[in-house]
Design a protein around this motif. Structure first.
Motif, PDB file in Angstrom:
ATOM      1  N   SER A   9      73.113 -38.486 -77.784  1.00 35.88           N
ATOM      2  CA  SER A   9      72.235 -38.516 -76.728  1.00 35.88           C
ATOM      3  C   SER A   9      72.800 -38.032 -75.469  1.00 35.88           C
ATOM      4  CB  SER A   9      72.257 -40.068 -76.285  1.00 35.88           C
ATOM      5  OG  SER A   9      71.460 -40.219 -75.226  1.00 35.88           O
ATOM      6  N   ARG A  10      71.874 -37.483 -74.668  1.00 33.73           N
ATOM      7  CA  ARG A  10      72.129 -36.782 -73.312  1.00 33.73           C
ATOM      8  C   ARG A  10      71.510 -37.428 -72.312  1.00 33.73           C
ATOM      9  NH1 ARG A  10      73.499 -30.868 -72.356  1.00 33.73           N
ATOM     10  NH2 ARG A  10      73.606 -30.837 -70.291  1.00 33.73           N
ATOM     11  N   ILE A  11      71.965 -38.023 -71.245  1.00 32.49           N
ATOM     12  CA  ILE A  11      71.342 -38.774 -70.240  1.00 32.49           C
ATOM     13  C   ILE A  11      71.465 -37.972 -68.974  1.00 32.49           C
ATOM     14  CG2 ILE A  11      71.401 -40.822 -68.825  1.00 32.49           C
ATOM     15  CD1 ILE A  11      72.783 -42.131 -71.619  1.00 32.49           C
ATOM     16  N   VAL A  12      70.276 -37.566 -68.252  1.00 31.69           N
ATOM     17  CA  VAL A  12      70.212 -36.726 -67.083  1.00 31.69           C
ATOM     18  C   VAL A  12      70.000 -37.778 -66.000  1.00 31.69           C
ATOM     19  CG1 VAL A  12      69.008 -35.375 -65.975  1.00 31.69           C
ATOM     20  CG2 VAL A  12      68.935 -34.796 -68.260  1.00 31.69           C
ATOM     21  N   TYR A  13      71.198 -37.694 -65.298  1.00 34.06           N
ATOM     22  CA  TYR A  13      71.295 -38.504 -63.988  1.00 34.06           C
ATOM     23  C   TYR A  13      70.352 -38.009 -62.788  1.00 34.06           C
ATOM     24  CZ  TYR A  13      74.208 -41.891 -66.511  1.00 34.06           C
ATOM     25  OH  TYR A  13      74.743 -42.544 -67.450  1.00 34.06           O
ATOM     26  N   SER A  14      70.705 -36.562 -62.719  1.00 36.34           N
ATOM     27  CA  SER A  14      69.968 -36.149 -61.444  1.00 36.34           C
ATOM     28  C   SER A  14      70.021 -34.474 -61.991  1.00 36.34           C
ATOM     29  CB  SER A  14      70.910 -36.279 -60.155  1.00 36.34           C
ATOM     30  OG  SER A  14      72.092 -35.754 -60.298  1.00 36.34           O
ATOM     31  N   THR A  15      69.651 -33.640 -60.990  1.00 39.21           N
ATOM     32  CA  THR A  15      69.653 -32.083 -61.432  1.00 39.21           C
ATOM     33  C   THR A  15      70.766 -31.661 -61.377  1.00 39.21           C
ATOM     34  OG1 THR A  15      69.711 -31.812 -58.956  1.00 39.21           O
ATOM     35  CG2 THR A  15      67.312 -31.876 -60.047  1.00 39.21           C
ATOM     36  N   HIS A  16      71.880 -32.334 -60.760  1.00 35.17           N
ATOM     37  CA  HIS A  16      73.280 -31.826 -61.005  1.00 35.17           C
ATOM     38  C   HIS A  16      74.417 -32.730 -61.683  1.00 35.17           C
ATOM     39  CE1 HIS A  16      73.409 -34.564 -57.511  1.00 35.17           C
ATOM     40  NE2 HIS A  16      74.941 -34.547 -57.646  1.00 35.17           N
ATOM     41  N   ALA A  17      73.711 -33.913 -62.535  1.00 31.36           N
ATOM     42  CA  ALA A  17      74.653 -34.696 -63.255  1.00 31.36           C
ATOM     43  C   ALA A  17      74.103 -35.153 -64.473  1.00 31.36           C
ATOM     44  CB  ALA A  17      75.088 -35.769 -62.421  1.00 31.36           C
ATOM     45  N   PHE A  18      74.862 -35.219 -65.662  1.00 39.18           N
ATOM     46  CA  PHE A  18      74.444 -35.606 -66.777  1.00 39.18           C
ATOM     47  C   PHE A  18      75.609 -36.371 -67.726  1.00 39.18           C
ATOM     48  CE2 PHE A  18      75.579 -31.332 -67.919  1.00 39.18           C
ATOM     49  CZ  PHE A  18      76.079 -31.445 -69.104  1.00 39.18           C
ATOM     50  N   ALA A  19      75.213 -37.034 -68.515  1.00 36.64           N
ATOM     51  CA  ALA A  19      76.278 -37.770 -69.540  1.00 36.64           C
ATOM     52  C   ALA A  19      75.673 -37.342 -71.022  1.00 36.64           C
ATOM     53  CB  ALA A  19      76.240 -39.033 -69.453  1.00 36.64           C
ATOM     54  N   GLU A  20      76.767 -37.039 -71.954  1.00 40.66           N
ATOM     55  CA  GLU A  20      76.700 -36.717 -73.196  1.00 40.66           C
ATOM     56  C   GLU A  20      77.217 -37.652 -74.101  1.00 40.66           C
ATOM     57  OE1 GLU A  20      75.500 -32.743 -74.548  1.00 40.66           O
ATOM     58  OE2 GLU A  20      77.463 -32.638 -75.583  1.00 40.66           O
ATOM     59  N   LEU A  21      76.783 -38.260 -74.990  1.00 34.90           N
ATOM     60  CA  LEU A  21      77.469 -39.140 -75.745  1.00 34.90           C
ATOM     61  C   LEU A  21      77.124 -38.566 -77.228  1.00 34.90           C
ATOM     62  CD1 LEU A  21      75.835 -40.782 -73.337  1.00 34.90           C
ATOM     63  CD2 LEU A  21      76.790 -42.559 -74.220  1.00 34.90           C
ATOM     64  N   VAL A  22      78.567 -38.679 -78.031  1.00 36.07           N
ATOM     65  CA  VAL A  22      78.351 -38.445 -79.634  1.00 36.07           C
ATOM     66  C   VAL A  22      79.434 -39.397 -80.138  1.00 36.07           C
ATOM     67  CG1 VAL A  22      78.460 -36.527 -81.330  1.00 36.07           C
ATOM     68  CG2 VAL A  22      77.781 -35.914 -78.917  1.00 36.07           C
ATOM     69  N   LEU A  23      78.812 -39.995 -81.237  1.00 37.48           N
ATOM     70  CA  LEU A  23      79.459 -40.783 -82.056  1.00 37.48           C
ATOM     71  C   LEU A  23      79.249 -41.089 -83.419  1.00 37.48           C
ATOM     72  CD1 LEU A  23      81.174 -43.499 -82.129  1.00 37.48           C
ATOM     73  CD2 LEU A  23      79.052 -44.916 -81.899  1.00 37.48           C
ATOM     74  N   TRP A  24      80.337 -40.524 -84.172  1.00 35.07           N
ATOM     75  CA  TRP A  24      80.234 -40.355 -85.586  1.00 35.07           C
ATOM     76  C   TRP A  24      81.002 -41.739 -86.286  1.00 35.07           C
ATOM     77  CZ3 TRP A  24      81.958 -36.413 -82.700  1.00 35.07           C
ATOM     78  CH2 TRP A  24      81.216 -35.414 -82.618  1.00 35.07           C
ATOM     79  N   ARG A  25      80.506 -42.267 -87.575  1.00 39.07           N
ATOM     80  CA  ARG A  25      81.326 -42.765 -88.550  1.00 39.07           C
ATOM     81  C   ARG A  25      82.186 -42.044 -89.329  1.00 39.07           C
ATOM     82  NH1 ARG A  25      78.432 -47.451 -89.970  1.00 39.07           N
ATOM     83  NH2 ARG A  25      79.636 -48.534 -88.236  1.00 39.07           N
ATOM     84  N   VAL A  26      83.311 -42.144 -89.477  1.00 39.19           N
ATOM     85  CA  VAL A  26      84.274 -41.319 -90.444  1.00 39.19           C
ATOM     86  C   VAL A  26      84.827 -42.244 -91.491  1.00 39.19           C
ATOM     87  CG1 VAL A  26      84.972 -39.595 -88.423  1.00 39.19           C
ATOM     88  CG2 VAL A  26      86.402 -41.643 -88.863  1.00 39.19           C
ATOM     89  N   ALA A  27      85.291 -41.511 -92.827  1.00 39.86           N
ATOM     90  CA  ALA A  27      85.611 -42.220 -93.825  1.00 39.86           C
ATOM     91  C   ALA A  27      87.205 -42.784 -93.697  1.00 39.86           C
ATOM     92  CB  ALA A  27      85.591 -41.270 -94.953  1.00 39.86           C
ATOM     93  N   THR A  28      87.896 -42.171 -93.013  1.00 41.30           N
ATOM     94  CA  THR A  28      89.154 -42.370 -92.613  1.00 41.30           C
ATOM     95  C   THR A  28      89.524 -42.215 -91.081  1.00 41.30           C
ATOM     96  OG1 THR A  28      90.253 -40.242 -93.180  1.00 41.30           O
ATOM     97  CG2 THR A  28      90.092 -41.916 -94.517  1.00 41.30           C
ATOM     98  N   PRO A  29      90.145 -43.261 -90.511  1.00 46.69           N
ATOM     99  CA  PRO A  29      90.591 -42.955 -89.067  1.00 46.69           C
ATOM    100  C   PRO A  29      91.098 -41.623 -88.505  1.00 46.69           C
ATOM    101  CG  PRO A  29      91.317 -45.164 -89.742  1.00 46.69           C
ATOM    102  CD  PRO A  29      91.116 -44.317 -90.879  1.00 46.69           C
ATOM    103  N   VAL A  30      90.580 -41.256 -87.602  1.00 47.66           N
ATOM    104  CA  VAL A  30      91.161 -40.092 -86.848  1.00 47.66           C
ATOM    105  C   VAL A  30      92.528 -40.057 -86.674  1.00 47.66           C
ATOM    106  CG1 VAL A  30      91.094 -38.511 -84.973  1.00 47.66           C
ATOM    107  CG2 VAL A  30      89.008 -39.347 -85.969  1.00 47.66           C
ATOM    108  N   PRO A  31      93.308 -39.107 -87.144  1.00 46.89           N
ATOM    109  CA  PRO A  31      95.068 -39.545 -86.604  1.00 46.89           C
ATOM    110  C   PRO A  31      95.363 -39.924 -84.907  1.00 46.89           C
ATOM    111  CG  PRO A  31      94.598 -37.654 -88.204  1.00 46.89           C
ATOM    112  CD  PRO A  31      93.176 -38.102 -87.665  1.00 46.89           C
TER     113      PRO A  31
END
Length: 98
Positions: A9-31
């Motif tokens: 998801s990308r959330i636009v807060y204003s013309t100069h600010a935004f948040a980007e969120l990315v989440l995956w489920r993985v088979a084994t934990p990331v080291p």
């Protein structure tokens, strides 16, 4: 098993600010992490990332606020998002004059 995209998801807060969120489920934990998620959440203001949560390989769960980097205790994806949103609100409050 490949990683499965859970949220992006990308959330636009204003013309100069935004948040980007990315989440995956993985088979084994990331080291460095002990859970089944790989994530990156970033809050960008004026083209500068001012808040970031991620669990890159070898570093495990951590967050960046400004120039500071601290360990982060991951519990659930929902808690991760709440904590990220709280840090965005705190950053905006502390930098409201900038």
């Amino acid at each position: 098993m490949k990683a499965t995209l859970i949220a992006q998801s990308r959330i636009v807060y204003s013309t100069h600010a935004f948040a980007e969120l990315v989440l995956w489920r993985v088979a084994t934990p990331v080291p460095g992490s002990a859970h089944e998620y790989k994530y990156r959440l970033a809050y960008v203001v004026d083209s500068v990332c001012v808040v970031r949560y991620d669990n890159e390989v070898g570093k495990g769960d951590h967050r960046h606020v400004g120039a500071a980097e601290n360990a982060y205790t991951f519990s659930t994806p929902e808690r991760l998002i709440v904590d990220f949103q709280n840090d965005i609100a705190r950053w905006n409050d502390e930098n409201s004059s900038s």
